[in-house]
Design a protein around this motif. Structure first.
Motif, mmCIF file in Angstrom:
data_model
loop_
_atom_site.group_PDB
_atom_site.id
_atom_site.type_symbol
_atom_site.label_atom_id
_atom_site.label_comp_id
_atom_site.label_asym_id
_atom_site.label_seq_id
_atom_site.Cartn_x
_atom_site.Cartn_y
_atom_site.Cartn_z
ATOM 1 N N THR A 6 7.494 33.983 0.831
ATOM 2 C CA THR A 6 6.802 35.182 1.288
ATOM 3 C C THR A 6 5.303 35.125 1.035
ATOM 4 N N ASP A 7 4.860 34.199 0.193
ATOM 5 C CA ASP A 7 3.429 34.056 -0.096
ATOM 6 C C ASP A 7 2.757 33.010 0.788
ATOM 7 N N MET A 8 3.530 32.354 1.664
ATOM 8 C CA MET A 8 2.988 31.307 2.517
ATOM 9 C C MET A 8 2.543 31.875 3.856
ATOM 10 N N SER A 9 1.579 31.199 4.465
ATOM 11 C CA SER A 9 1.201 31.547 5.834
ATOM 12 C C SER A 9 2.344 31.170 6.772
ATOM 13 N N ALA A 10 2.342 31.772 7.955
ATOM 14 C CA ALA A 10 3.414 31.512 8.917
ATOM 15 C C ALA A 10 3.461 30.034 9.300
ATOM 16 N N ASP A 11 2.304 29.410 9.473
ATOM 17 C CA ASP A 11 2.271 28.001 9.859
ATOM 18 C C ASP A 11 2.818 27.111 8.743
ATOM 19 N N ARG A 12 2.421 27.420 7.500
ATOM 20 C CA ARG A 12 2.896 26.627 6.370
ATOM 21 C C ARG A 12 4.402 26.776 6.200
ATOM 22 N N LEU A 13 4.890 27.999 6.323
ATOM 23 C CA LEU A 13 6.320 28.253 6.201
ATOM 24 C C LEU A 13 7.099 27.499 7.273
ATOM 25 N N ASP A 14 6.593 27.537 8.498
ATOM 26 C CA ASP A 14 7.273 26.853 9.594
ATOM 27 C C ASP A 14 7.301 25.347 9.362
ATOM 28 N N ALA A 15 6.183 24.781 8.887
ATOM 29 C CA ALA A 15 6.132 23.346 8.624
ATOM 30 C C ALA A 15 7.074 22.960 7.495
ATOM 31 N N LEU A 16 7.206 23.816 6.494
ATOM 32 C CA LEU A 16 8.076 23.523 5.364
ATOM 33 C C LEU A 16 9.544 23.538 5.777
ATOM 34 N N ILE A 17 9.943 24.579 6.479
ATOM 35 C CA ILE A 17 11.342 24.703 6.889
ATOM 36 C C ILE A 17 11.733 23.578 7.854
ATOM 37 N N LYS A 18 10.773 23.125 8.683
ATOM 38 C CA LYS A 18 11.079 22.082 9.668
ATOM 39 C C LYS A 18 10.848 20.666 9.142
ATOM 40 N N HIS A 19 10.403 20.541 7.897
ATOM 41 C CA HIS A 19 10.154 19.210 7.348
ATOM 42 C C HIS A 19 11.460 18.405 7.356
ATOM 43 N N PRO A 20 11.406 17.118 7.705
ATOM 44 C CA PRO A 20 12.633 16.315 7.775
ATOM 45 C C PRO A 20 13.471 16.352 6.498
ATOM 46 N N PHE A 21 12.830 16.319 5.322
ATOM 47 C CA PHE A 21 13.592 16.388 4.074
ATOM 48 C C PHE A 21 14.411 17.677 4.008
#
Length: 443
Positions: A6-21
């Motif tokens: 909830t403290d992340m920007s939308a772009d950062r959150l999206d990149a994290l959730i979609k990260h291959p790991f």
């Protein structure tokens, strides 16, 4: 420390959730949950723990490697010659390494959540063991570089090879923080003995604080002694069967998978919102799905006509963060739904109001008063509700209320338990109630 989602920007959150790991681990979680549900014998648990241990050690090693790179780049030094391959991004970009480290931190917590599910299943869903063994600081990531880890693994293997017993490694979980290993001894007629071990690599060295905690935990479980810690807490048997309305959550997620989200009322005047992030994104797109979530939640509150203070708890970003809560891996849902909750691609919220809560308790003959000031932050020890009866009073804090919401506990049976607690509780002691037949609720 890795920030909350909830403290992340939308772009950062999206990149994290979609990260291959992160995406790969989502599929692995489904397999782990399916395999755990097939664990019945000591051999089953031994095999499962070996696989989970292998995955855990590999992830924590990868985290350590990236942490070393990040430290060098912060000092404006060159990449080390033996640096790991960066999966996504520019290997000379510090932020890309941080993203990968954050993804691995989440994967590590998700695996610990699976470890918690293994512990709950091994203890046959008896919440008393979690209450007793959680009361310590986290030992941190499990690695072979940590003193004692190899010794504990060798002890676990010896218990199986020589005695045919399953020994549970506490460091592979988040909820077991007292002692190093629990050994389960299956006896006839389905009975089992449980042995708690505090292991020492040096037999001449004695750590009195750790040993005292272990002794107190054992005494709390077996003879009703005080729980470890400074708060004079004790376990109280309510004698009341534990029941929930978690079938509503299963239905809500099934419909959210088709429609993106689903709202519904739950007995006890509670409002439930289930959200399937992938399905919602496919239906509305990434930006519109957020608007749909907030619109649906607002409409739910209007239908509920809640008065007083509105209290809401959600599932988001909670895997291996709350040692008291049952892990998502044991919830009576499909394995993919449990994995979705762990990985935060499925989320749900449950809301009630202070007025409705007091009203529900009053129906069961309990004299309750909402004492949380309006606008006050609900900290871990902040008093929320006082309940009086039988000449005694107990105070309910955040943890109890969170349980009632996220576990969709049946309020009538819970109120009967509180009435029994008020009868049995001792003055000057903080009671930790537990219910019977809880294994019937979980998987």
């Amino acid at each position: 420390m890795t920030p909350m989602l909830t403290d992340m920007s939308a772009d950062r959150l999206d990149a994290l959730i979609k990260h291959p790991f992160h995406r790969e681990n989502g599929e692995r979680l489904i397999g782990f949950i399916k395999d755990l549900r097939e664990c019945h014998s000591a051999e089953d648990f031994v095999t499962f723990q070996r696989q989970l241990l292998q995955a855990t050690l590999a992830v924590n090693l990868a985290r350590a490697e990236r942490s070393r790179v990040i430290k060098r780049l912060r000092k404006r030094q060159l990449l080390p010659a033996d640096a790991p391959d960066l999966v996504v991004g520019d290997p000379h970009d510090l932020d890309d390494w941080r993203l990968e480290a954050d993804a691995l931190e989440r994967v590590a917590r998700q695996l610990r959540s699976v470890g918690d599910a293994m512990a709950w299943r091994a203890f046959r869903y008896d919440r008393r063991y979690i209450f007793a063994l959680r009361r310590n600081e986290s030992p941190g990531p499990m690695t072979l570089n940590k003193k004692g880890t190899l010794h504990e693994i060798q002890f676990v293997e010896k218990q199986w090879n020589e005695n045919g017993r399953f020994a549970l490694l506490h460091d592979i979980t988040d909820c077991l923080r007292i002692g190093d290993v629990t050994v389960f001894h299956d006896r006839q007629k389905g009975e089992q003995d449980v042995y708690l071990y505090e292991l020492k690599t040096n037999p001449r060295r004695r750590e009195s604080v750790q040993l005292t905690r272990t002794r107190l935990a054992a005494e709390a479980l077996h003879i009703g002694g005080p729980l470890p810690g400074p708060d004079k807490a004790v376990l109280i048997d309510t004698g009341v069967p534990y029941t929930t309305h978690l079938s509503a959550l299963s239905d809500a997620f099934a419909q959210a998978h088709q429609n993106g989200l689903k709202t519904m009322r739950v007995p006890g005047q509670r409002g439930l919102l289930a959200f399937d992030i992938v399905a919602a994104g496919n239906k509305w797109g990434e930006h519109e799905r957020g608007r749909q979530f907030h619109a649906a939640y607002a409409a739910l509150l209007r239908r509920m006509r809640l008065t007083g203070q509105k209290i809401c708890f959600g599932s988001g970003d909670s895997a291996a963060r709350n040692t008291m809560a049952p892990p998502w891996g044991i919830y009576p849902l499909q394995p993919a739904q449990c994995a979705g909750l762990i990985a935060d691609v499925l989320v749900f919220t449950v809301t009630l109001s202070s007025d409705n809560f007091i009203e529900e308790l009053g129906k069961q003959g309990l004299d309750a008063q909402w004492v949380l000031p309006s606008g006050a932050e609900m900290g871990p020890a902040q008093p929320v509700v006082t309940i009086q009866g039988h000449g005694r009073q107990v105070t309910m804090a955040r943890a109890g209320l969170e349980q009632l919401l996220l576990e969709l506990t049946d309020l009538q049976s819970w109120a009967r338990g509180m009435d029994r607690l008020l009868q049995e509780g001792a003055a000057g002691w903080q009671p930790w109630p537990y219910f019977t037949e809880e294994h019937k609720v979980w998987v």
